[in-house]
Design a protein around this motif. Structure first.
Motif, PDB file in Angstrom:
ATOM      1  N   ALA A 107       5.701 -12.999 -95.346  1.00 35.30           N
ATOM      2  CA  ALA A 107       5.769 -12.281 -94.066  1.00 35.30           C
ATOM      3  C   ALA A 107       4.881 -12.943 -93.026  1.00 35.30           C
ATOM      4  O   ALA A 107       5.247 -13.053 -91.849  1.00 35.30           O
ATOM      5  N   MET A 108       3.707 -13.407 -93.433  1.00 34.56           N
ATOM      6  CA  MET A 108       2.798 -14.083 -92.513  1.00 34.56           C
ATOM      7  C   MET A 108       3.384 -15.409 -92.041  1.00 34.56           C
ATOM      8  O   MET A 108       3.341 -15.728 -90.847  1.00 34.56           O
ATOM      9  N   ALA A 109       3.943 -16.176 -92.971  1.00 30.98           N
ATOM     10  CA  ALA A 109       4.557 -17.450 -92.597  1.00 30.98           C
ATOM     11  C   ALA A 109       5.675 -17.244 -91.580  1.00 30.98           C
ATOM     12  O   ALA A 109       5.803 -17.996 -90.601  1.00 30.98           O
ATOM     13  N   LEU A 110       6.478 -16.206 -91.795  1.00 23.94           N
ATOM     14  CA  LEU A 110       7.547 -15.893 -90.848  1.00 23.94           C
ATOM     15  C   LEU A 110       6.994 -15.470 -89.490  1.00 23.94           C
ATOM     16  O   LEU A 110       7.452 -15.931 -88.441  1.00 23.94           O
ATOM     17  N   ASP A 111       6.007 -14.592 -89.517  1.00 22.33           N
ATOM     18  CA  ASP A 111       5.504 -14.023 -88.274  1.00 22.33           C
ATOM     19  C   ASP A 111       4.822 -15.068 -87.400  1.00 22.33           C
ATOM     20  O   ASP A 111       4.885 -14.990 -86.173  1.00 22.33           O
ATOM     21  N   LEU A 112       4.180 -16.044 -87.999  1.00 23.79           N
ATOM     22  CA  LEU A 112       3.528 -17.102 -87.228  1.00 23.79           C
ATOM     23  C   LEU A 112       4.533 -17.925 -86.421  1.00 23.79           C
ATOM     24  O   LEU A 112       4.179 -18.521 -85.405  1.00 23.79           O
ATOM     25  N   HIS A 113       5.787 -17.940 -86.891  1.00 26.95           N
ATOM     26  CA  HIS A 113       6.830 -18.718 -86.223  1.00 26.95           C
ATOM     27  C   HIS A 113       7.783 -17.865 -85.382  1.00 26.95           C
ATOM     28  O   HIS A 113       8.606 -18.415 -84.643  1.00 26.95           O
ATOM     29  N   HIS A 114       7.694 -16.556 -85.486  1.00 26.56           N
ATOM     30  CA  HIS A 114       8.757 -15.692 -84.962  1.00 26.56           C
ATOM     31  C   HIS A 114       8.540 -15.381 -83.475  1.00 26.56           C
ATOM     32  O   HIS A 114       7.830 -14.450 -83.111  1.00 26.56           O
ATOM     33  N   THR A 115       9.197 -16.164 -82.637  1.00 21.91           N
ATOM     34  CA  THR A 115       9.125 -15.959 -81.187  1.00 21.91           C
ATOM     35  C   THR A 115      10.356 -15.249 -80.635  1.00 21.91           C
ATOM     36  O   THR A 115      10.392 -14.899 -79.463  1.00 21.91           O
ATOM     37  N   ASP A 116      11.363 -15.055 -81.463  1.00 24.10           N
ATOM     38  CA  ASP A 116      12.591 -14.370 -81.052  1.00 24.10           C
ATOM     39  C   ASP A 116      12.313 -12.875 -80.927  1.00 24.10           C
ATOM     40  O   ASP A 116      11.598 -12.307 -81.754  1.00 24.10           O
ATOM     41  N   ARG A 200      -0.270 -10.923 -81.034  1.00 20.62           N
ATOM     42  CA  ARG A 200       0.517 -11.665 -82.014  1.00 20.62           C
ATOM     43  C   ARG A 200       0.797 -13.100 -81.576  1.00 20.62           C
ATOM     44  O   ARG A 200       1.941 -13.509 -81.412  1.00 20.62           O
ATOM     45  N   PRO A 201      -0.255 -13.914 -81.406  1.00 19.00           N
ATOM     46  CA  PRO A 201      -0.019 -15.311 -81.040  1.00 19.00           C
ATOM     47  C   PRO A 201       0.779 -16.032 -82.123  1.00 19.00           C
ATOM     48  O   PRO A 201       0.618 -15.765 -83.321  1.00 19.00           O
ATOM     49  N   THR A 202       1.650 -16.924 -81.697  1.00 19.23           N
ATOM     50  CA  THR A 202       2.464 -17.693 -82.627  1.00 19.23           C
ATOM     51  C   THR A 202       2.088 -19.164 -82.547  1.00 19.23           C
ATOM     52  O   THR A 202       1.371 -19.596 -81.649  1.00 19.23           O
ATOM     53  N   LEU A 203       2.596 -19.926 -83.492  1.00 16.47           N
ATOM     54  CA  LEU A 203       2.253 -21.340 -83.574  1.00 16.47           C
ATOM     55  C   LEU A 203       2.915 -22.140 -82.463  1.00 16.47           C
ATOM     56  O   LEU A 203       3.954 -21.752 -81.925  1.00 16.47           O
ATOM     57  N   SER A 204       2.320 -23.274 -82.161  1.00 13.87           N
ATOM     58  CA  SER A 204       2.847 -24.127 -81.096  1.00 13.87           C
ATOM     59  C   SER A 204       4.042 -24.948 -81.546  1.00 13.87           C
ATOM     60  O   SER A 204       4.743 -25.542 -80.724  1.00 13.87           O
ATOM     61  N   LEU A 304      -7.788 -10.769 -91.629  1.00 12.89           N
ATOM     62  CA  LEU A 304      -6.918 -11.332 -92.657  1.00 12.89           C
ATOM     63  C   LEU A 304      -7.672 -11.466 -93.967  1.00 12.89           C
ATOM     64  O   LEU A 304      -8.828 -11.893 -93.988  1.00 12.89           O
ATOM     65  N   ARG A 305      -7.016 -11.124 -95.046  1.00 12.96           N
ATOM     66  CA  ARG A 305      -7.578 -11.356 -96.352  1.00 12.96           C
ATOM     67  C   ARG A 305      -7.101 -12.719 -96.874  1.00 12.96           C
ATOM     68  O   ARG A 305      -6.296 -13.383 -96.234  1.00 12.96           O
ATOM     69  N   PRO A 306      -7.626 -13.190 -97.995  1.00  9.24           N
ATOM     70  CA  PRO A 306      -7.444 -14.603 -98.349  1.00  9.24           C
ATOM     71  C   PRO A 306      -6.008 -15.116 -98.343  1.00  9.24           C
ATOM     72  O   PRO A 306      -5.752 -16.243 -97.894  1.00  9.24           O
ATOM     73  N   GLY A 307      -5.046 -14.318 -98.856  1.00  8.18           N
ATOM     74  CA  GLY A 307      -3.675 -14.812 -98.938  1.00  8.18           C
ATOM     75  C   GLY A 307      -3.106 -15.185 -97.589  1.00  8.18           C
ATOM     76  O   GLY A 307      -2.573 -16.284 -97.393  1.00  8.18           O
ATOM     77  N   GLN A 308      -3.186 -14.277 -96.630  1.00  7.62           N
ATOM     78  CA  GLN A 308      -2.636 -14.566 -95.302  1.00  7.62           C
ATOM     79  C   GLN A 308      -3.484 -15.573 -94.540  1.00  7.62           C
ATOM     80  O   GLN A 308      -2.956 -16.367 -93.754  1.00  7.62           O
ATOM     81  N   ALA A 309      -4.798 -15.569 -94.766  1.00 11.75           N
ATOM     82  CA  ALA A 309      -5.648 -16.573 -94.126  1.00 11.75           C
ATOM     83  C   ALA A 309      -5.268 -17.973 -94.601  1.00 11.75           C
ATOM     84  O   ALA A 309      -5.261 -18.933 -93.825  1.00 11.75           O
ATOM     85  N   ARG A 310      -4.929 -18.091 -95.875  1.00 11.41           N
ATOM     86  CA  ARG A 310      -4.486 -19.388 -96.401  1.00 11.41           C
ATOM     87  C   ARG A 310      -3.203 -19.842 -95.715  1.00 11.41           C
ATOM     88  O   ARG A 310      -3.044 -21.021 -95.381  1.00 11.41           O
ATOM     89  N   VAL A 311      -2.265 -18.922 -95.505  1.00 14.19           N
ATOM     90  CA  VAL A 311      -1.019 -19.277 -94.828  1.00 14.19           C
ATOM     91  C   VAL A 311      -1.321 -19.806 -93.424  1.00 14.19           C
ATOM     92  O   VAL A 311      -0.788 -20.845 -93.003  1.00 14.19           O
ATOM     93  N   LEU A 312      -2.170 -19.105 -92.695  1.00 12.46           N
ATOM     94  CA  LEU A 312      -2.512 -19.530 -91.341  1.00 12.46           C
ATOM     95  C   LEU A 312      -3.198 -20.889 -91.337  1.00 12.46           C
ATOM     96  O   LEU A 312      -2.838 -21.780 -90.551  1.00 12.46           O
ATOM     97  N   LEU A 313      -4.183 -21.077 -92.201  1.00  9.37           N
ATOM     98  CA  LEU A 313      -4.904 -22.346 -92.218  1.00  9.37           C
ATOM     99  C   LEU A 313      -3.992 -23.493 -92.639  1.00  9.37           C
ATOM    100  O   LEU A 313      -4.064 -24.601 -92.093  1.00  9.37           O
ATOM    101  N   THR A 314      -3.098 -23.240 -93.587  1.00 12.35           N
ATOM    102  CA  THR A 314      -2.126 -24.265 -93.984  1.00 12.35           C
ATOM    103  C   THR A 314      -1.245 -24.661 -92.815  1.00 12.35           C
ATOM    104  O   THR A 314      -0.975 -25.843 -92.590  1.00 12.35           O
ATOM    105  N   ALA A 315      -0.795 -23.667 -92.061  1.00 13.44           N
ATOM    106  CA  ALA A 315       0.064 -23.944 -90.909  1.00 13.44           C
ATOM    107  C   ALA A 315      -0.672 -24.797 -89.877  1.00 13.44           C
ATOM    108  O   ALA A 315      -0.115 -25.773 -89.351  1.00 13.44           O
TER     109      ALA A 315
END
Length: 343
Positions: A107-116, A200-204, A304-315
């Motif tokens: 869900a975090m990976a999706l939300d970071l990209h979801h601009t629609d 809800r900032p999204t990735l560039s 953010l707890r570790p799981g979602q923080a990892r997704v963000l940092l990976t991105a």
């Protein structure tokens, strides 16, 4: 598995399936196991019998596995698939069925990209499809109705289980078996009082999770730096350390982080908390305190707890393409405040 007649007066929701308990069944030995396409078809057939005529559904099979097996490659696949579905202007919204074990990361990976503006609802089940009190059908119905409703637009990715509707960021599975499986760790503020950081900032750009190593390291009281150093030696570009309180580390780990900031400034370190609720902040002094660690470039993970923080940092690591790895890490640290209350 597409539905039949279409109409411009109906909302069209595409259901993307990935397996999980929602289509699983119980073996004679009492073990829950993934089922075949037939179980997915039965799920969809049951859904269509209760949907109002104003909503139609079609389906795409993306994956068929227990979500405990998912990782960066699967996040990439799901993000690509949802983006592809939304290239069709006739689609009103998307539902992703997913196992609950790792739903919060996807869900975090999706939300970071979801601009629609169109909604994406992620749902699953705590009980298998053949259980007398199976929760999957109700969760799926709720998710489809939500994805079809214009009121859900511009809210980003939503997690829908157990009659709860939660925005993706800050979501964490909080119970292994109860129907209300997820809770959200976020500031307790009225919507009108939310600061800009909570918009809800999204990735560039499009992150590629596979091939970018970021590890989570648990740092309980008295732990040493063996695991941390092993992750760095294995090629981690980032580390999310699970500390205590508001983001504090044991002495030996703090000492290693201080050394790492000098020896390997190209490795980005962020600290989350093992506490279920509240914010990890750079508050306390001392060698393992968040304030001291912040002077060495260590990032606080906020809500953010570790799981979602990892997704963000990976991105962020994936999107930073600097010739100098140290400058790339510095750029990630500069970007982090954009996500600061949710990161």
């Amino acid at each position: 598995m597409n539905s039949v007649d279409t109409s411009t007066d109906t909302a069209h929701v595409v259901i993307c399936t990935t397996g999980g308990t929602i289509t699983a069944s119980t073996t004679p030995a009492g073990v829950v196991a993934g089922d075949s396409d037939a179980a997915t078809q039965a799920m969809l057939d049951g859904l269509r019998t209760v949907l109002p005529g104003s909503v139609r559904v079609s389906a795409r099979t993306l994956l068929d596995a227990d979500s405990s097996t998912f990782g960066p490659a699967e996040w990439d696949r799901v993000v690509d698939a949802v983006a592809d579905v939304l290239t069709d202007p006739g689609v009103s919204g998307v539902v992703l069925t997913h196992g609950t074990d790792t739903l919060e990361e996807t869900a975090m990976a999706l939300d970071l990209h979801h601009t629609d503006p169109r909604p994406v609802a992620v749902t699953g089940a705590q009980l298998p499809a053949d259980h007398p009190e199976a929760d999957g059908p109700a969760n799926l119905l709720d998710a489809v109705l939500l994805a079809a409703d214009p009121v859900s637009r511009d809210l980003g990715v939503l997690v829908v289980l157990g009659r709860a509707i939660l925005q993706a960021r800050g979501v964490r599975k909080w119970h292994t078996t109860e129907s209300v499986a997820f809770a959200r760790n976020a500031p307790d503020l009225p919507v009108e009082d939310l600061p800009p950081e909570l918009e809800r900032p999204t990735l560039s750009g499009r992150a590629r999770f596979a091939g970018t190593r970021v590890d989570v390291v648990s740092c309980p009281p008295g732990s040493d730096a063996v695991a941390l150093r092993a992750c760095v030696e294995a090629g981690a570009r980032g580390l999310v350390l699970e500390g205590s309180g508001s983001g504090n580390l044991p002495p030996l780990v703090a000492e290693a982080v201080a050394e790492l900031s000098v020896e390997r400034p190209d490795v980005v370190v962020a600290i989350a908390s093992r506490v279920p609720r509240g914010e990890a902040t750079a508050t306390y002094s001392g060698p393992g305190g968040g304030a001291e660690l912040a002077t060495r470039g260590v990032l606080s993970c906020g809500y953010l707890r570790p799981g979602q923080a990892r997704v963000l940092l990976t991105a962020l690591c994936s999107l930073t393409d600097a010739a100098d790895p140290t400058e790339g890490a510095a750029e990630i640290r500069r970007q982090w405040p954009r996500f600061h209350l949710y990161s």
